[in-house]
Design an enzyme around this catalytic site. Structure first.
Site, mmCIF file in Angstrom:
data_model
loop_
_atom_site.group_PDB
_atom_site.id
_atom_site.type_symbol
_atom_site.label_atom_id
_atom_site.label_comp_id
_atom_site.label_asym_id
_atom_site.label_seq_id
_atom_site.Cartn_x
_atom_site.Cartn_y
_atom_site.Cartn_z
ATOM 1 N N TYR A 214 -9.043 -16.326 -13.002
ATOM 2 C CA TYR A 214 -9.325 -16.078 -11.931
ATOM 3 C C TYR A 214 -8.999 -15.322 -11.461
ATOM 4 C CZ TYR A 214 -11.757 -20.656 -13.876
ATOM 5 O OH TYR A 214 -12.086 -20.890 -14.529
ATOM 6 N N LYS B 212 -6.640 -10.216 -6.584
ATOM 7 C CA LYS B 212 -7.867 -9.667 -6.159
ATOM 8 C C LYS B 212 -8.504 -10.873 -6.905
ATOM 9 C CE LYS B 212 -9.689 -6.857 -9.033
ATOM 10 N NZ LYS B 212 -10.491 -5.593 -9.700
ATOM 11 N N GLU C 15 -2.080 -10.670 -14.535
ATOM 12 C CA GLU C 15 -3.493 -11.222 -14.469
ATOM 13 C C GLU C 15 -3.864 -12.325 -15.143
ATOM 14 O OE1 GLU C 15 -8.293 -8.991 -16.424
ATOM 15 O OE2 GLU C 15 -6.474 -8.273 -16.739
ATOM 16 N N GLY C 16 -4.891 -13.486 -14.288
ATOM 17 C CA GLY C 16 -5.436 -14.712 -15.208
ATOM 18 C C GLY C 16 -6.447 -14.808 -15.155
ATOM 19 N N VAL D 260 -6.911 -11.157 -10.894
ATOM 20 C CA VAL D 260 -5.606 -10.252 -10.874
ATOM 21 C C VAL D 260 -5.003 -9.981 -10.051
ATOM 22 C CG1 VAL D 260 -5.569 -7.832 -11.701
ATOM 23 C CG2 VAL D 260 -7.191 -9.315 -12.357
ATOM 24 N N VAL D 261 -3.257 -9.562 -10.041
ATOM 25 C CA VAL D 261 -2.505 -9.505 -8.858
ATOM 26 C C VAL D 261 -1.514 -7.888 -8.883
ATOM 27 C CG1 VAL D 261 0.373 -10.706 -7.833
ATOM 28 C CG2 VAL D 261 -1.690 -11.939 -8.629
ATOM 29 N N ASP E 149 0.787 -27.841 -6.808
ATOM 30 C CA ASP E 149 0.528 -27.615 -7.892
ATOM 31 C C ASP E 149 1.880 -26.837 -7.435
ATOM 32 O OD1 ASP E 149 0.471 -26.644 -10.474
ATOM 33 O OD2 ASP E 149 -0.769 -24.444 -10.003
#
Length: 370
Positions: free
Chosen positions: A26, A45, A23-24, A28-29, A137
């Protein structure tokens, strides 16, 4: 329910989320699966972030470019659906990333392995640039590794097209350790050379097994670059003192790359130097890099299936939670996994009967791997 909503609901039912893996800020994986076939997938998401007509800009970019880019060295976007206020990107599931492989001190890299990872990175990037897309990036964390050893460029949240050379772009892109000096000096007009600098930093990191230019701030990043490569002169980089954020950083002598990369071949150092050239217009292109002598000299690159890899099946679950957005700083702690076994008398890099004839194909051809 209208036709669009029905179609979206049907797409959503195709995929099941199994468990959160990261989760970051912006996104969620999740690890997921296709309901009908059981195929593993990753579901990203996108949370509500910087809105434009209700969607996060990084999500718009990622969907746009991944739909355009179909290549074996670029992560595949399988589906997109919305749920409530979120946008869900269904991506192919990949076991690990290059950062995890680099950090695993129990793994031994051969020169042929590094050459293979570099070839796959340049192939994917050449396809991006050929289609007028900057990644912006690139770093080991965004180079994912499949179960078969294929390297795939991922996380296009900061990507953008660059067909118009006169279009102003932000310089606040690319994770600092992989950011070229022109962006650190505030350059707003740039092209594919910014990605090439990042690839050069990754190349150096593969050889050193530690980040090559780890600055602690933007100013320290410039000092770190200049300490490693020497302070540029006007002859090295015409006009750099006129860039918007230029400030004198100090005078540092140029140190030969050979002093640090003692085991690297002459061809490897030549390609590295062409990636880390100060003058962006003189930096090598991805296409020219694929035709560089480095890729045609022995040892030939390892087949992806023979590359060293992390052995646990839960590599993605061990990904730092703040890395799923692709914008965190790299970390340097090694992991501890099963050591790769080498066979044969030469464990330093030349034997191991798995050389491929790299010269019988066009390395610039994005359609072929090895």
């Amino acid at each position: 329910m209208d036709v669009v909503e029905k179609a979206n609901a049907q797409r959503q039912k195709k995929w099941a989320k199994v468990g959160k893996v990261g989760e970051g800020m912006y996104a969620v994986v999740y690890r997921g699966r296709e309901v009908e076939t059981g195929r593993q997938v990753a579901v990203k998401k996108i949370k509500v972030g910087q809105l434009k007509d209700g969607l996060d800009m990084s999500a718009i970019r990622e969907v746009k470019f991944l739909r355009e880019l179909k290549h074996q060295n670029i992560i595949e976007l399988l589906d997109v659906y919305s749920s409530k206020t979120n946008l869900n990107l269904v991506l192919e599931f990949l076991d690990s990333d290059l950062e995890m492989v680099i950090k695993d001190r129990t793994l031994v890299f051969l020169p042929a392995d590094i050459k293979s990872w570099m070839a796959m990175t340049f192939r994917g990037l050449e396809f991006c640039h050929r289609n007028w897309i900057l990644h912006r990036d690139l770093k080991p964390n965004n180079l994912l590794i499949s179960s078969t050893g294929l390297l795939k460029i991922a996380d296009f949240g900061l990507a953008r097209d660059f067909a118009d050379p006169g279009y102003k772009m932000t310089c606040q892109v690319i994770t600092r350790w992989y950011r070229p000096p022109e962006l650190l000096f505030g350059c707003r007009y740039y092209s594919s050379a910014v990605d090439i600098w990042s690839v050069g930093c990754i190349f150096a990191e593969l050889m050193l097994r530690t980040p090559y230019l780890p600055g602690e701030s933007d100013m320290d990043q410039l000092k770190t670059i200049f300490r490693a490569l020497g302070t540029p002169t006007e002859e090295d980089w015409v006009g750099h003192t006129k860039l918007p954020d230029y400030v004198p950083v100090g005078q540092f002598p140029k140190t030969p790359l050979r002093d640090l990369f003692t085991a690297a071949s002459a061809d490897a150092l030549n390609l590295l130097s062409k990636c880390l050239t100060y003058e962006p217009r003189k930096r090598i292109s991805a296409r020219d890099a694929l035709h560089h002598a480095y890729f045609f000299a022995l040892p030939n690159p390892s087949h992806p299936s023979k590359l060293p890899k992390c052995t646990t099946s839960a590599q993605l679950a061990s990904k730092p939670l703040d890395d799923v957005d692709g914008n965190s700083e790299a970390k340097a702690a090694p992991s501890n996994r099963l050591k790769r076994k080498l066979t044969g008398p030469d464990q330093g890099g030349r034997s191991i009967a798995r050389k491929l004839d790299f010269t019988k194909q066009s390395v610039g051809s994005p359609g072929s791997v090895f």
